[in-house]
Design a protein around this motif. Structure first.
Motif, PDB file in Angstrom:
ATOM      1  N   PHE A  13       2.279  15.711 -12.554  1.00 51.59           N
ATOM      2  CA  PHE A  13       3.131  16.686 -13.241  1.00 51.59           C
ATOM      3  C   PHE A  13       2.580  18.096 -13.068  1.00 51.59           C
ATOM      4  N   ILE A  14       1.285  18.250 -13.271  1.00 51.95           N
ATOM      5  CA  ILE A  14       0.669  19.580 -13.134  1.00 51.95           C
ATOM      6  C   ILE A  14       0.855  20.100 -11.717  1.00 51.95           C
ATOM      7  N   ALA A  15       0.603  19.235 -10.732  1.00 51.19           N
ATOM      8  CA  ALA A  15       0.694  19.665  -9.332  1.00 51.19           C
ATOM      9  C   ALA A  15       2.110  20.086  -8.942  1.00 51.19           C
ATOM     10  N   THR A  16       3.115  19.424  -9.506  1.00 56.02           N
ATOM     11  CA  THR A  16       4.502  19.704  -9.094  1.00 56.02           C
ATOM     12  C   THR A  16       5.224  20.698  -9.996  1.00 56.02           C
ATOM     13  N   ASN A  17       4.620  21.088 -11.116  1.00 55.12           N
ATOM     14  CA  ASN A  17       5.342  21.955 -12.054  1.00 55.12           C
ATOM     15  C   ASN A  17       4.606  23.227 -12.450  1.00 55.12           C
ATOM     16  N   ILE A  18       3.415  23.446 -11.917  1.00 52.03           N
ATOM     17  CA  ILE A  18       2.636  24.617 -12.326  1.00 52.03           C
ATOM     18  C   ILE A  18       3.386  25.918 -12.007  1.00 52.03           C
ATOM     19  N   ASP A  19       4.170  25.924 -10.924  1.00 51.42           N
ATOM     20  CA  ASP A  19       4.913  27.129 -10.556  1.00 51.42           C
ATOM     21  C   ASP A  19       6.018  27.461 -11.557  1.00 51.42           C
ATOM     22  N   ASP A  20       6.448  26.465 -12.337  1.00 48.07           N
ATOM     23  CA  ASP A  20       7.497  26.704 -13.325  1.00 48.07           C
ATOM     24  C   ASP A  20       7.054  27.639 -14.448  1.00 48.07           C
ATOM     25  N   ILE A  21       5.737  27.760 -14.653  1.00 42.78           N
ATOM     26  CA  ILE A  21       5.244  28.647 -15.712  1.00 42.78           C
ATOM     27  C   ILE A  21       5.707  30.082 -15.453  1.00 42.78           C
ATOM     28  N   ILE A  22       5.683  30.498 -14.197  1.00 38.03           N
ATOM     29  CA  ILE A  22       6.095  31.863 -13.860  1.00 38.03           C
ATOM     30  C   ILE A  22       7.583  32.057 -14.156  1.00 38.03           C
ATOM     31  N   VAL A  23       8.401  31.108 -13.675  1.00 36.97           N
ATOM     32  CA  VAL A  23       9.848  31.220 -13.878  1.00 36.97           C
ATOM     33  C   VAL A  23      10.190  31.186 -15.371  1.00 36.97           C
ATOM     34  N   LEU A  24       9.572  30.249 -16.103  1.00 40.93           N
ATOM     35  CA  LEU A  24       9.849  30.145 -17.535  1.00 40.93           C
ATOM     36  C   LEU A  24       9.361  31.380 -18.285  1.00 40.93           C
ATOM     37  N   SER A  25       8.226  31.940 -17.871  1.00 42.78           N
ATOM     38  CA  SER A  25       7.724  33.167 -18.503  1.00 42.78           C
ATOM     39  C   SER A  25       8.721  34.302 -18.344  1.00 42.78           C
ATOM     40  N   LEU A  26       9.343  34.371 -17.170  1.00 42.00           N
ATOM     41  CA  LEU A  26      10.361  35.405 -16.953  1.00 42.00           C
ATOM     42  C   LEU A  26      11.590  35.155 -17.820  1.00 42.00           C
ATOM     43  N   LEU A 157       5.574  25.554 -23.761  1.00 38.14           N
ATOM     44  CA  LEU A 157       4.629  26.246 -24.651  1.00 38.14           C
ATOM     45  C   LEU A 157       3.659  27.119 -23.858  1.00 38.14           C
ATOM     46  N   ALA A 158       3.190  26.616 -22.711  1.00 35.73           N
ATOM     47  CA  ALA A 158       2.278  27.404 -21.876  1.00 35.73           C
ATOM     48  C   ALA A 158       2.965  28.663 -21.367  1.00 35.73           C
ATOM     49  N   ALA A 159       4.215  28.524 -20.927  1.00 37.09           N
ATOM     50  CA  ALA A 159       4.964  29.690 -20.446  1.00 37.09           C
ATOM     51  C   ALA A 159       5.199  30.687 -21.575  1.00 37.09           C
ATOM     52  N   ARG A 160       5.503  30.179 -22.762  1.00 36.78           N
ATOM     53  CA  ARG A 160       5.718  31.061 -23.920  1.00 36.78           C
ATOM     54  C   ARG A 160       4.422  31.797 -24.274  1.00 36.78           C
ATOM     55  N   PHE A 161       3.304  31.073 -24.198  1.00 36.90           N
ATOM     56  CA  PHE A 161       2.002  31.687 -24.469  1.00 36.90           C
ATOM     57  C   PHE A 161       1.742  32.830 -23.490  1.00 36.90           C
ATOM     58  N   VAL A 162       1.974  32.565 -22.199  1.00 37.26           N
ATOM     59  CA  VAL A 162       1.749  33.594 -21.171  1.00 37.26           C
ATOM     60  C   VAL A 162       2.655  34.798 -21.428  1.00 37.26           C
ATOM     61  N   LYS A 166       0.149  40.238 -25.241  1.00 34.26           N
ATOM     62  CA  LYS A 166       0.602  41.639 -25.262  1.00 34.26           C
ATOM     63  C   LYS A 166       0.533  42.340 -23.908  1.00 34.26           C
ATOM     64  N   PRO A 167      -0.607  42.289 -23.189  1.00 30.27           N
ATOM     65  CA  PRO A 167      -0.621  42.994 -21.894  1.00 30.27           C
ATOM     66  C   PRO A 167       0.385  42.403 -20.901  1.00 30.27           C
ATOM     67  N   ILE A 168       0.480  41.053 -20.889  1.00 32.62           N
ATOM     68  CA  ILE A 168       1.407  40.400 -19.969  1.00 32.62           C
ATOM     69  C   ILE A 168       2.838  40.664 -20.415  1.00 32.62           C
ATOM     70  N   ALA A 169       3.088  40.536 -21.720  1.00 32.63           N
ATOM     71  CA  ALA A 169       4.441  40.736 -22.246  1.00 32.63           C
ATOM     72  C   ALA A 169       4.934  42.149 -21.954  1.00 32.63           C
ATOM     73  N   ALA A 170       4.044  43.139 -22.084  1.00 34.05           N
ATOM     74  CA  ALA A 170       4.440  44.524 -21.827  1.00 34.05           C
ATOM     75  C   ALA A 170       4.855  44.704 -20.367  1.00 34.05           C
ATOM     76  N   ARG A 171       4.073  44.114 -19.459  1.00 35.82           N
ATOM     77  CA  ARG A 171       4.411  44.228 -18.033  1.00 35.82           C
ATOM     78  C   ARG A 171       5.687  43.450 -17.709  1.00 35.82           C
ATOM     79  N   LEU A 172       5.808  42.245 -18.298  1.00 42.59           N
ATOM     80  CA  LEU A 172       7.016  41.452 -18.059  1.00 42.59           C
ATOM     81  C   LEU A 172       8.249  42.183 -18.567  1.00 42.59           C
ATOM     82  N   GLU A 173       8.133  42.791 -19.760  1.00 44.24           N
ATOM     83  CA  GLU A 173       9.278  43.504 -20.328  1.00 44.24           C
ATOM     84  C   GLU A 173       9.654  44.695 -19.460  1.00 44.24           C
ATOM     85  N   ARG A 174       8.626  45.373 -18.920  1.00 40.12           N
ATOM     86  CA  ARG A 174       8.883  46.556 -18.117  1.00 40.12           C
ATOM     87  C   ARG A 174       9.526  46.206 -16.775  1.00 40.12           C
TER      88      ARG A 174
END
Length: 200
Positions: A13-26, A157-162, A166-174
């Motif tokens: 699962f980790i090997a095939t879904n780790i890239d989803d963290i980026i998409v879900l974070s967005l 939950l991991a994507a939500r955490f990322v 604050k520093p990541i959220a500010a850049r993502l929002e921008r």
């Protein structure tokens, strides 16, 4: 035996879904400030991943006519179309709003969009899960699927955490309005190219 299946399932699962963290974070950045964002992302992720599991199990059980392997690369058209649509809106200025209250509320998300992107991004998952499911039998398929479904919640939950650091959220929002379409377009092209869609 069951413990081995569980450990293997976690690694797979980790090997095939780790890239989803980026998409879900967005997705989280896109819907930041809206009370229904997390629920829609959770529902969409489970729907999309559930469809990946169903397709993998059906193909593994021998119903290849349900999902021919040659069709999988064309799932890349889904995130490509969504990304082009989002990029078109940015280019036309439809996503821009100088109103701080409007920005604080984020953009509306739909569980269907999250599900579609998740499923489209799952072509490699299906390609990996099918041979594993073929070899582990019914008990193994149930064990793997159960672990996968538990871990989907952890992935969200991991994507939500990322996305809420604050520093990541500010850049993502921008940069979300630019990154969101670019990531979807890139994801769609990678799925199409790696799968050899259109004879490429």
């Amino acid at each position: 035996m069951l413990e081995a299946f569980i450990l293997q399932a976690i690694g797979l699962f980790i090997a095939t879904n780790i890239d989803d963290i980026i998409v879900l974070s967005l997705f989280f950045a896109r819907g930041a400030g809206r009370s229904d964002t997390t629920a829609k992302i959770v529902v969409g992720q489970y729907l999309g991943f559930g469809a990946i599991l169903v397709a993998s199990v059906v193909v593994a059980l021998g119903a290849r006519s349900f999902l021919p392997e040659s069709v999988i690369p064309y799932f890349g058209l889904i995130p490509l179309a969504l990304g082009l649509h989002a990029g078109w809106q940015v280019w036309r200025g439809e996503g821009d709003d100088d109103d701080d209250d409007a920005r604080a509320a984020g953009k509306p998300l739909s569980a269907a969009t999250v599900a579609a992107v998740t499923f489209a991004n799952g072509g490699d998952n299906i390609g990996v899960y099918v041979p594993v499911f073929v070899t582990v039998g019914t008990a193994g398929i149930i064990a793997y699927s159960s672990v996968f479904l538990l871990l989907v919640g952890g992935l969200v939950l991991a994507a939500r955490f990322v996305a809420t650091r604050k520093p990541i959220a500010a850049r993502l929002e921008r940069w979300e309005h630019v990154l969101f379409p670019l990531v979807l377009i890139g994801l769609g092209l990678v799925i199409l190219l790696e799968g050899g869609a259109f004879g490429i």
